[in-house]
Scaffold this active site. Structure first.
Site, PDB file in Angstrom:
ATOM      1  N   SER A  36       0.815  -1.220   0.000  1.00 52.73           N
ATOM      2  CA  SER A  36       0.000   0.000   0.000  1.00 52.73           C
ATOM      3  C   SER A  36       0.846   1.267   0.000  1.00 52.73           C
ATOM      4  CB  SER A  36      -0.882   0.038   1.250  1.00 52.73           C
ATOM      5  OG  SER A  36      -1.805  -0.997   1.221  1.00 52.73           O
ATOM      6  N   HIS A  67      -3.316   0.161  -4.777  1.00 53.79           N
ATOM      7  CA  HIS A  67      -2.736  -1.047  -5.375  1.00 53.79           C
ATOM      8  C   HIS A  67      -3.075  -1.032  -6.862  1.00 53.79           C
ATOM      9  CE1 HIS A  67      -1.581  -3.440  -1.750  1.00 53.79           C
ATOM     10  NE2 HIS A  67      -2.324  -2.512  -1.194  1.00 53.79           N
ATOM     11  N   HIS A  89      -5.474  -9.267  -0.924  1.00 54.33           N
ATOM     12  CA  HIS A  89      -5.477  -9.633   0.490  1.00 54.33           C
ATOM     13  C   HIS A  89      -6.639 -10.589   0.770  1.00 54.33           C
ATOM     14  CE1 HIS A  89      -3.910  -5.548  -0.007  1.00 54.33           C
ATOM     15  NE2 HIS A  89      -3.131  -5.772   1.017  1.00 54.33           N
ATOM     16  N   TYR A  91      -8.672 -10.320   3.162  1.00 56.54           N
ATOM     17  CA  TYR A  91      -9.881  -9.578   3.582  1.00 56.54           C
ATOM     18  C   TYR A  91     -10.733  -9.119   2.402  1.00 56.54           C
ATOM     19  CZ  TYR A  91      -7.204  -5.290   2.622  1.00 56.54           C
ATOM     20  OH  TYR A  91      -6.467  -4.323   2.009  1.00 56.54           O
ATOM     21  N   GLU A  92     -10.179  -9.147   1.191  1.00 61.49           N
ATOM     22  CA  GLU A  92     -10.983  -8.801   0.013  1.00 61.49           C
ATOM     23  C   GLU A  92     -11.915  -9.951  -0.364  1.00 61.49           C
ATOM     24  OE1 GLU A  92      -8.614  -6.579  -3.158  1.00 61.49           O
ATOM     25  OE2 GLU A  92      -7.021  -7.237  -1.803  1.00 61.49           O
ATOM     26  N   ALA A 119       2.512  -1.793   4.392  1.00 60.64           N
ATOM     27  CA  ALA A 119       2.245  -0.698   5.319  1.00 60.64           C
ATOM     28  C   ALA A 119       1.801  -1.334   6.629  1.00 60.64           C
ATOM     29  CB  ALA A 119       1.140   0.184   4.768  1.00 60.64           C
ATOM     30  N   MET A 223      -2.009  -6.445   7.510  1.00 62.20           N
ATOM     31  CA  MET A 223      -2.993  -7.401   6.974  1.00 62.20           C
ATOM     32  C   MET A 223      -2.468  -8.192   5.772  1.00 62.20           C
ATOM     33  SD  MET A 223      -6.239  -4.820   7.119  1.00 62.20           S
ATOM     34  CE  MET A 223      -6.548  -3.798   8.562  1.00 62.20           C
ATOM     35  N   SER A 224      -1.167  -8.290   5.657  1.00 66.14           N
ATOM     36  CA  SER A 224      -0.631  -8.974   4.460  1.00 66.14           C
ATOM     37  C   SER A 224       0.638  -9.734   4.808  1.00 66.14           C
ATOM     38  CB  SER A 224      -0.346  -7.938   3.366  1.00 66.14           C
ATOM     39  OG  SER A 224       0.713  -7.098   3.764  1.00 66.14           O
ATOM     40  N   ASN A 247       1.118   4.581  10.661  1.00 68.16           N
ATOM     41  CA  ASN A 247       0.318   5.122  11.771  1.00 68.16           C
ATOM     42  C   ASN A 247       0.710   4.396  13.049  1.00 68.16           C
ATOM     43  OD1 ASN A 247      -1.367   2.956  10.117  1.00 68.16           O
ATOM     44  ND2 ASN A 247      -1.907   2.739  12.270  1.00 68.16           N
ATOM     45  N   HIS A 259      -7.206   5.016   6.125  1.00 71.10           N
ATOM     46  CA  HIS A 259      -6.434   4.523   4.979  1.00 71.10           C
ATOM     47  C   HIS A 259      -5.736   5.660   4.220  1.00 71.10           C
ATOM     48  CE1 HIS A 259      -5.133   1.651   1.988  1.00 71.10           C
ATOM     49  NE2 HIS A 259      -5.732   2.322   1.020  1.00 71.10           N
TER      50      HIS A 259
END
Ligand code: HPA
Length: 291
Positions: A36, A67, A89, A91-92, A119, A223-224, A247, A259
């Site tokens: 990201s 992306h 990912h 989560y998609e 990220a 998350m990756s 963050n 995001h």
């Protein structure tokens, strides 16, 4: 639940790899997955052939802003590379074999070294917005494992790889991590290291989860990455993981996580990040892989 045809997983990856090899004279040795906000490095690739993921047989498409969804084949400082601008990912809604498909293809292209970038939120208080951290290890709390399902020995690329059970002791190569820190130092900045913990997402964490993760030894949360690293190790690739802290993790600061902050931070460090990768790529191939 297992997929209808486990064989097709290899066959599809082989088909995608053969398609890509037919589109470039280069034979990539290093694969780079840009996470990201970090896609800008792809502009550094020389003699580039850029292929949208949509044109590659069986390749999954990212739905996340930031992306781009392009694979760039070419050279960096004379070294043949395959650069992924964006990833998919779990989560998609993608299955594990879809999330890891691009990494399988990189392996079948002949990639020996995988550089994964992402990220993350900083759990350790000294890991603040804009810092690039070398990943020393991971904790997989995503709820699944990328190597789930029947073992496919044809995915063995590196020596001794393709095993049902495989070692993750030095999943993130200490040699490559030291090299990355050395290059950062040469460019005037210090690269801290940290343990990356993966959640499924897409919700960010609660402050209570972050407190729990800190107790477990995590320094970064995202998350990756862990799925790609597991598959890369299954295939015998050497791995370097670089994480951009975008963050403070939930509850570490009082601010809400957004995001847009991820994208802004990526843009802010793009030059420094690209300079690091540019100097690292030729160094990686110049020094022999540890046995
Ligand atoms: N949590 C999970 N994933 C992230 C974060 C975070 O705080 N920041 C960027 N990706």
């Amino acid at each position: 639940m297992l997929k209808p045809s486990m064989n097709s997983r290899y066959d599809h990856a082989r088909e995608a790899a053969d398609f890509l090899l037919s589109r470039t004279p280069h034979r990539p040795r290093i694969g780079i997955i840009l996470g990201s906000g970090l896609g800008a490095f792809a502009q550094q690739v020389q003699e580039a052939t850029t292929i949208p993921y949509a044109d590659i047989p069986h390749f999954p498409q990212s739905t996340v802003e930031g992306h781009s969804g392009r694979l760039v084949l070419g050279t960096v400082e004379g070294v043949p590379v395959a650069v992924m601008q964006g990833r998919v990912h779990a989560y998609e809604g993608y299955r594990m074999d879809e999330v890891t498909f691009p990494t399988r293809v990189l392996g079948l292209l002949g990639v020996e070294t995988l550089i994964v970038t992402n990220a993350s939120g900083g759990i350790r208080p000294d890991l603040t917005n804009g810092m690039v951290v070398g990943i020393s290890d991971h904790i997989n709390l995503s709820g699944t494992n990328a190597a789930l399902g029947p073992n496919e020995p044809r995915f063995a690329v590196g020596p001794g790889s393709g095993q049902r059970f495989f070692d993750m002791t030095a999943a993130y190569s200490p040699r490559l991590l030291a090299l990355a820190q050395e290059q950062a130092r040469a460019q005037g900045w210090a690269m801290p290291t940290g343990v990356y913990l993966a959640v499924l997402g897409p919700s960010y964490e609660t402050p209570a989860e972050i407190r729990a993760f800190r107790t477990m030894g995590a320094d970064l949360v995202g998350m990756s990455t862990v799925h790609e690293v597991i598959v890369a190790r299954h295939m015998g690739m050497e791995v370097l993981g670089l994480s951009l802290v975008t963050n403070a993790a939930a509850g570490v600061s009082n601010e809400a996580i957004d995001h847009a902050e991820v994208m802004e931070t990526g843009a802010r460090v793009a030059d420094r990040f690209s300079a690091l990768l540019l100097s690292l790529v030729p160094r990686i191939t110049a020094s022999p892989q540890a046995a």
